[in-house]
Motif scaffolding. Structure first.
Motif, mmCIF file in Angstrom:
data_model
loop_
_atom_site.group_PDB
_atom_site.id
_atom_site.type_symbol
_atom_site.label_atom_id
_atom_site.label_comp_id
_atom_site.label_asym_id
_atom_site.label_seq_id
_atom_site.Cartn_x
_atom_site.Cartn_y
_atom_site.Cartn_z
ATOM 1 N N SER A 383 1.347 -0.714 0.434
ATOM 2 C CA SER A 383 0.309 -0.578 -0.227
ATOM 3 C C SER A 383 0.755 1.331 0.438
ATOM 4 O O SER A 383 1.495 1.467 0.512
ATOM 5 N N PRO A 384 0.138 2.716 -0.754
ATOM 6 C CA PRO A 384 1.641 3.269 -0.924
ATOM 7 C C PRO A 384 1.649 4.806 0.304
ATOM 8 O O PRO A 384 2.181 5.426 0.356
ATOM 9 N N ARG A 385 -0.219 3.826 1.328
ATOM 10 C CA ARG A 385 -0.027 5.389 2.033
ATOM 11 C C ARG A 385 -0.512 6.440 1.620
ATOM 12 O O ARG A 385 -0.555 6.055 0.822
ATOM 13 N N GLY A 386 0.510 7.460 2.401
ATOM 14 C CA GLY A 386 0.933 9.072 1.840
ATOM 15 C C GLY A 386 1.803 9.289 0.514
ATOM 16 O O GLY A 386 1.964 10.465 0.542
ATOM 17 N N LEU A 387 1.986 8.214 -0.097
ATOM 18 C CA LEU A 387 3.295 8.604 -0.336
ATOM 19 C C LEU A 387 2.332 8.557 -2.078
ATOM 20 O O LEU A 387 3.417 9.898 -2.048
ATOM 21 N N THR A 388 1.441 8.885 -2.252
ATOM 22 C CA THR A 388 0.260 9.473 -3.915
ATOM 23 C C THR A 388 0.510 10.460 -3.060
ATOM 24 O O THR A 388 0.492 11.477 -4.040
ATOM 25 N N ASP A 389 0.296 11.128 -2.731
ATOM 26 C CA ASP A 389 0.420 12.560 -1.914
ATOM 27 C C ASP A 389 1.008 13.390 -1.695
ATOM 28 O O ASP A 389 0.851 14.408 -1.461
ATOM 29 N N ASP A 390 2.582 12.909 -1.246
ATOM 30 C CA ASP A 390 3.456 13.604 -0.736
ATOM 31 C C ASP A 390 3.673 14.834 -1.275
ATOM 32 O O ASP A 390 3.839 14.582 -3.080
ATOM 33 N N ALA A 391 3.945 15.542 -0.825
ATOM 34 C CA ALA A 391 4.708 16.952 -1.877
ATOM 35 C C ALA A 391 5.507 17.264 -2.444
ATOM 36 O O ALA A 391 6.216 17.486 -3.821
ATOM 37 N N ALA A 392 6.374 15.906 -2.235
ATOM 38 C CA ALA A 392 8.252 15.609 -2.763
ATOM 39 C C ALA A 392 8.167 14.579 -3.462
ATOM 40 O O ALA A 392 8.778 13.847 -3.957
#
Length: 407
Positions: A383-392
Motif C-alpha cells: 500500500s502506498p499509504r501517503g506516498l501518492t499525495d506526498d508533496a515531494a
C-alpha cells in the motif's frame, strides 16, 4: 571534379546521417535459401542499430546525390551550401549494395537523394536502382526508398512495388514553418503524396475477381520525419501533427530529429540545437499516443513536454486523484496509465487476474518497473499509504543536479 567510388561513398554516406527514418517492421518475408536469389528479409524489423530480438543489423544508408536544386534553409545540402558534392550512378549503387551484402556488411539498403534536374528525374533513377536490384540481381534483402513528393504518381507506384518501405518527409511540424524555411516545397503536396501511398497500399490488399491477390505495395508501410527546433513549433504542435499523420495517412512511424546547426546557416535558424532530451521526450509521448490511449492535450497541455520527468509520470503527478490504482480491479485503460507499467506488463496482469490475486512480488516478475509504479498502485502486500499525495513525490523522479566540471 571527378571522384572515385570510395570518395563518393565517404561523402554520400556522411550526408545521409541526418535522416533518422531508416527503420522498419512488418516487411515482406523473403529469403534466398532456394538458391535462386541474393539476400533475405526476415520481416521481424530492421533498424539502423538493433532488431527487436537484439541482433545488430546494418543498412547501407546513402544519398544517391547531395546535389540539390532546392534551397531549404535547414538543409546542409541546399543549393547555396558550400559542401562537397558527389553523385552515384544507378549501377554504382547497385554494385555497392550487392558487394557489401556479399561481404556480410549489410542486410539492406536505405536510399535517399537530393533533387537533381527535377523530382521526376531523381525519382526515376531511384526506381531504376530498386528495380535493377530486384529483377537483375534478384536481391531479396530489405529496401527503403525516400520518395520525392513532387514526382509523378506512376513513379511512386513503381517505387512501392520494389521497396519494402517508402518514406516522405514532412520536414517541419507546421505549414508556417515550411513556408518560411522551405518555400519551394508544398505541405499540401507532401500530404497528397502520402495519401496516394496509403491508397496504393490499401488497394494492394484487395483480392481480384479471379481470387488472386495484387502485387504487394510497400509492405512495411510508410514513415516520415519532422525536424524539431528549427522553427518555433512547440511540442503540442509537433505531436498534434504526428497524431494527424497516423490517423489520416496510416503511417507506420513518425521520426523526430533535433535540429542541428549547419555551416553558413540562415539568420532565420536558431544558433544552438534544442536539447536532445526534447527529442527523446517526443518519442516517449509518441508511444503514449499510439499504444497507451493518451491524447495530445493530456500529455502536452502546456505546449511543451516536461524535460525533467517522462510524459507518463508527468501526467500521473498532475492527476493524483486517479491513483492509487488497485491492480486487481482496475481496467486495462487505467492500468496503462500507471508509470512503470508497459503494454506487456498490463497484458500479463490481466491474464494472471483470472487465476488469482496479483501481489506486489508478482508485478516484479511481470516486468513492472516498481521504482516508478509503487507510488501509484495498491496490491496485496503493498500500500502506498501517503506516498501518492506526498508533496515531494516529484523529486523522486527527477535526477539530482550534477556539478559541472571546471575543466
Amino acid at each position: 571534379m571527378k571522384r572515385d567510388l570510395s570518395q563518393k561513398l565517404a561523402i554520400l554516406s556522411d550526408a545521409a546521417k541526418y535522416d533518422a527514418s531508416c527503420a522498419s517492421s512488418g516487411g515482406q518475408r523473403r529469403d534466398s535459401r532456394d538458391g535462386k536469389g541474393l539476400g533475405s528479409s526476415g520481416g521481424t524489423g530492421i533498424c539502423h542499430a538493433y532488431a527487436p530480438d537484439g541482433r545488430c543489423i546494418s543498412l547501407l544508408k546513402i544519398l544517391m546525390t547531395n546535389f540539390c536544386i532546392y534551397n531549404c534553409a535547414y538543409c546542409i545540402n541546399r543549393v547555396s551550401s558550400q559542401v562537397e558534392r558527389a553523385r552515384f550512378s544507378v549501377d554504382e549503387v547497385v554494385s555497392l549494395t550487392v558487394e557489401f551484402y556479399r561481404r556480410n556488411y549489410i542486410e539492406g539498403l536505405f536510399l535517399s537523394s537530393g533533387i537533381i534536374r527535377s523530382p521526376d528525374d531523381t525519382m526515376a533513377d531511384m526506381v531504376r536502382i530498386a528495380k535493377t536490384l530486384r529483377e537483375r540481381e534478384n536481391f531479396r534483402g530489405y529496401i527503403h526508398l525516400k520518395t520525392i513528393p513532387d514526382a509523378a504518381p506512376e513513379l511512386i507506384e513503381q517505387a512501392g512495388l520494389y521497396a519494402d518501405r517508402l518514406s516522405i518527409n514532412v520536414e517541419l511540424p507546421t505549414e508556417a514553418g515550411m513556408t518560411q524555411l522551405a518555400p519551394e516545397k508544398s505541405a499540401r503536396g507532401i500530404r497528397k503524396a502520402m495519401a496516394d501511398v496509403r491508397v496504393q497500399r490499401e488497394a494492394s490488399r484487395e483480392v481480384t475477381h479471379t481470387g488472386k491477390r495484387k502485387a504487394k505495395f510497400a509492405p512495411a508501410g510508410q514513415s516520415t520525419q519532422m525536424i524539431v527546433g528549427a522553427d518555433g513549433a512547440d511540442d503540442a504542435a509537433i505531436l498534434g501533427n504526428a497524431s494527424n499523420l497516423y490517423g489520416n495517412y496510416g503511417l507506420s512511424r513518425v521520426y523526430y530529429s533535433a535540429f542541428s546547426p549547419i555551416p553558413d546557416a540562415s539568420k532565420m535558424l536558431p544558433l544552438i540545437r534544442p536539447p536532445l532530451l526534447r527529442e527523446h521526450r517526443l518519442y516517449q509521448a509518441d508511444w503514449l499516443l499510439r499504444f497507451y490511449g493518451f491524447e495530445v492535450g493530456e500529455i502536452a497541455s502546456d505546449g511543451m513536454l516536461d524535460l525533467e520527468v517522462d510524459p507518463k509520470t508527468a501526467w500521473a503527478l498532475q492527476h493524483r486523484e486517479s491513483f492509487p490504482v488497485d491492480v486487481n480491479r482496475a481496467s486495462r485503460e487505467l492500468l496503462l496509465r500507471v508509470p512503470g507499467f508497459g503494454t506487456k506488463t498490463v497484458s500479463r496482469i490481466l491474464d494472471a487476474r483470472r487465476h488469482g490475486a496479483v501481489r506486489y512480488e508478482h508485478l516484479v516478475t511481470m516486468g513492472a518497473v516498481m521504482k516508478h509504479a509503487k507510488a501509484f498502485i495498491s496490491a496485496p502486500g503493498w500500500s502506498p499509504r501517503g506516498l501518492t499525495d506526498d508533496a515531494a513525490l516529484r523529486s523522486r523522479f527527477v535526477k539530482p543536479p550534477e556539478q559541472l566540471s571546471l575543466f
